[in-house]
Design an enzyme around this catalytic site. Sequence first.
Site, mmCIF file in Angstrom:
data_model
loop_
_atom_site.group_PDB
_atom_site.id
_atom_site.type_symbol
_atom_site.label_atom_id
_atom_site.label_comp_id
_atom_site.label_asym_id
_atom_site.label_seq_id
_atom_site.Cartn_x
_atom_site.Cartn_y
_atom_site.Cartn_z
ATOM 1 N N GLU A 58 0.864 -1.177 0.000
ATOM 2 C CA GLU A 58 0.000 0.000 0.000
ATOM 3 C C GLU A 58 0.896 1.221 0.000
ATOM 4 O OE1 GLU A 58 -2.920 0.558 3.146
ATOM 5 O OE2 GLU A 58 -3.566 2.470 2.275
ATOM 6 N N GLU A 148 -7.866 2.505 -3.683
ATOM 7 C CA GLU A 148 -8.606 2.399 -2.425
ATOM 8 C C GLU A 148 -9.538 3.585 -2.271
ATOM 9 O OE1 GLU A 148 -6.181 1.508 0.985
ATOM 10 O OE2 GLU A 148 -5.161 -0.134 -0.056
ATOM 11 N N GLU A 235 -6.503 -4.661 8.069
ATOM 12 C CA GLU A 235 -5.431 -3.695 8.295
ATOM 13 C C GLU A 235 -5.215 -3.424 9.775
ATOM 14 O OE1 GLU A 235 -6.292 -0.279 5.768
ATOM 15 O OE2 GLU A 235 -7.826 0.357 7.161
HETATM 16 P P1 C2E Z 1 -5.447 4.338 5.549
HETATM 17 O O1 C2E Z 1 -5.585 4.323 4.078
HETATM 18 O O2 C2E Z 1 -6.499 3.647 6.352
HETATM 19 O O3 C2E Z 1 -4.004 3.765 5.834
HETATM 20 C C1 C2E Z 1 -3.655 2.939 6.920
HETATM 21 C C2 C2E Z 1 -2.992 3.737 8.025
HETATM 22 O O4 C2E Z 1 -2.744 2.874 9.133
HETATM 23 C C3 C2E Z 1 -1.620 4.295 7.647
HETATM 24 O O5 C2E Z 1 -1.441 5.511 8.358
HETATM 25 C C4 C2E Z 1 -0.673 3.241 8.189
HETATM 26 O O6 C2E Z 1 0.648 3.736 8.428
HETATM 27 C C5 C2E Z 1 -1.371 2.870 9.456
HETATM 28 N N1 C2E Z 1 -1.043 1.529 9.929
HETATM 29 C C6 C2E Z 1 -0.687 0.447 9.209
HETATM 30 N N2 C2E Z 1 -0.533 -0.629 9.992
HETATM 31 C C7 C2E Z 1 -0.782 -0.234 11.255
HETATM 32 C C8 C2E Z 1 -0.800 -0.894 12.544
HETATM 33 O O7 C2E Z 1 -0.540 -2.082 12.673
HETATM 34 N N3 C2E Z 1 -1.138 -0.136 13.617
HETATM 35 C C9 C2E Z 1 -1.446 1.180 13.531
HETATM 36 N N4 C2E Z 1 -1.742 1.838 14.633
HETATM 37 N N5 C2E Z 1 -1.455 1.845 12.328
HETATM 38 C C10 C2E Z 1 -1.137 1.132 11.221
HETATM 39 P P2 C2E Z 1 -0.840 6.801 7.648
HETATM 40 O O8 C2E Z 1 0.262 6.413 6.722
HETATM 41 O O9 C2E Z 1 -0.567 7.800 8.723
HETATM 42 O O10 C2E Z 1 -2.054 7.315 6.759
HETATM 43 C C11 C2E Z 1 -3.235 7.771 7.344
HETATM 44 C C12 C2E Z 1 -4.323 7.985 6.320
HETATM 45 O O11 C2E Z 1 -3.976 9.041 5.426
HETATM 46 C C13 C2E Z 1 -4.566 6.772 5.415
HETATM 47 O O12 C2E Z 1 -5.381 5.859 6.100
HETATM 48 C C14 C2E Z 1 -5.233 7.419 4.236
HETATM 49 O O13 C2E Z 1 -6.606 7.600 4.478
HETATM 50 C C15 C2E Z 1 -4.545 8.771 4.178
HETATM 51 N N6 C2E Z 1 -3.513 8.748 3.120
HETATM 52 C C16 C2E Z 1 -2.270 8.222 3.160
HETATM 53 N N7 C2E Z 1 -1.612 8.408 1.987
HETATM 54 C C17 C2E Z 1 -2.480 9.071 1.176
HETATM 55 C C18 C2E Z 1 -2.418 9.548 -0.171
HETATM 56 O O14 C2E Z 1 -1.407 9.393 -0.914
HETATM 57 N N8 C2E Z 1 -3.528 10.187 -0.652
HETATM 58 C C19 C2E Z 1 -4.659 10.352 0.116
HETATM 59 N N9 C2E Z 1 -5.708 10.998 -0.436
HETATM 60 N N10 C2E Z 1 -4.756 9.910 1.362
HETATM 61 C C20 C2E Z 1 -3.680 9.272 1.899
HETATM 62 CA CA CA Z 2 -7.841 2.001 5.870
HETATM 63 CA CA CA Z 3 -5.871 2.865 2.556
#
Ligand code: C2E
Ligand code: CA
Ligand code: CA
Length: 278
Positions: A58, A148, A235
């Site tokens: 991802e 996604e 996830e």
């Molecule tokens: P998401 O798509 O639900 O991504 C999963 C989030 O959970 C990611 O946070 C990831 O680092 C985190 N995560 C993964 N495994 C675990 C785990 O075992 N425990 C915990 N506590 N967290 C875990 P991240 O990277 O901070 O991203 C947060 C949100 O920001 C994402 O949620 C997504 O909605 C958004 N996002 C990230 N990258 C992009 C992007 O390129 N474009 C857009 N529009 N949104 C993005």
């Molecule tokens: Ca998610």
């Molecule tokens: Ca996602």
Amino acid sequence: VKLKGGRRWSAFDAELRDENERRRTLEAELRRAIPAGEIEPWFQPVVEASDGRIVGVEVLARWRHPERGLLAPAAFVPIAEELGLIGAIDEAVFEAACARAAPWVAEGLIELVSCNVSPRDLLDPAFSRKLIGRLAKTELPATALTVEITETFLLQDLALARRHIERLAAKGVNIALDDFGTGYSNLRALMHLPIQTVKLDRSLIDDVGRDARVSKLVGSMLHAARALGVSIVAEGVEHEAQAVFLRAAGCDRMQGYWFARPMPGDDMEARLREGAQA
Ligand code: C2E
Ligand code: CA
Ligand code: CA
Ligand code: CA
């Protein structure tokens, strides 16, 4: 009393001014950061539940801020959405991620690259056409791409959602419903739209294998998804007990800190090559 109140108000004004100031700075910085290439793709492995093999990644955005260091999406995605800059961010992240990950797919190291898109992007009637155009300029095959999307978007404009999803699906792009189980859990959408994957939200996974009721609920969601021929990615898997439960309950793929945290492209590549050698 009057004096005290007056002071409190001026403190409030000052706070508001600081907040506005902070936002204006962030806005200016963000507008500069996108063309400067400071927003970069990080990658988190998605593993096959049955054997723990990495089958995909991802893509998660990170902002390498020159002074403030590495920033997570929570620090800039919401404001980018408000300012209408999220489209430019998603585009930059998408292009960089495809360039980076296409060779991994070509060499058979992974099968899938999963990208997040903002519900805001999806309200653009040309979104799917633009994405297909952008994809064609990369080396990544359409069948290796997953987009996604979130339920929020399906609820906003179902007709438009259908148009985008069908257009992408016709090209072989996979659609995943993100954060499943947090909102209205749109089982109707799953039945009526070509959605191949659901991502079970971390909030559900947290208590799985620990709380009997949550385990039952997740078990039945997995069952329902299987009945519809939809594959499930869990996830936020942080503990072995969760992985064990999910595997036994028929979950297809998993993602979470238990397996690996998101990492920069170089680290991801090293890890994939290591795995290929072993
Ligand atoms: P998401 O798509 O639900 O991504 C999963 C989030 O959970 C990611 O946070 C990831 O680092 C985190 N995560 C993964 N495994 C675990 C785990 O075992 N425990 C915990 N506590 N967290 C875990 P991240 O990277 O901070 O991203 C947060 C949100 O920001 C994402 O949620 C997504 O909605 C958004 N996002 C990230 N990258 C992009 C992007 O390129 N474009 C857009 N529009 N949104 C993005
Ligand atoms: Ca998610
Ligand atoms: Ca996602
Ligand atoms: Ca999310």
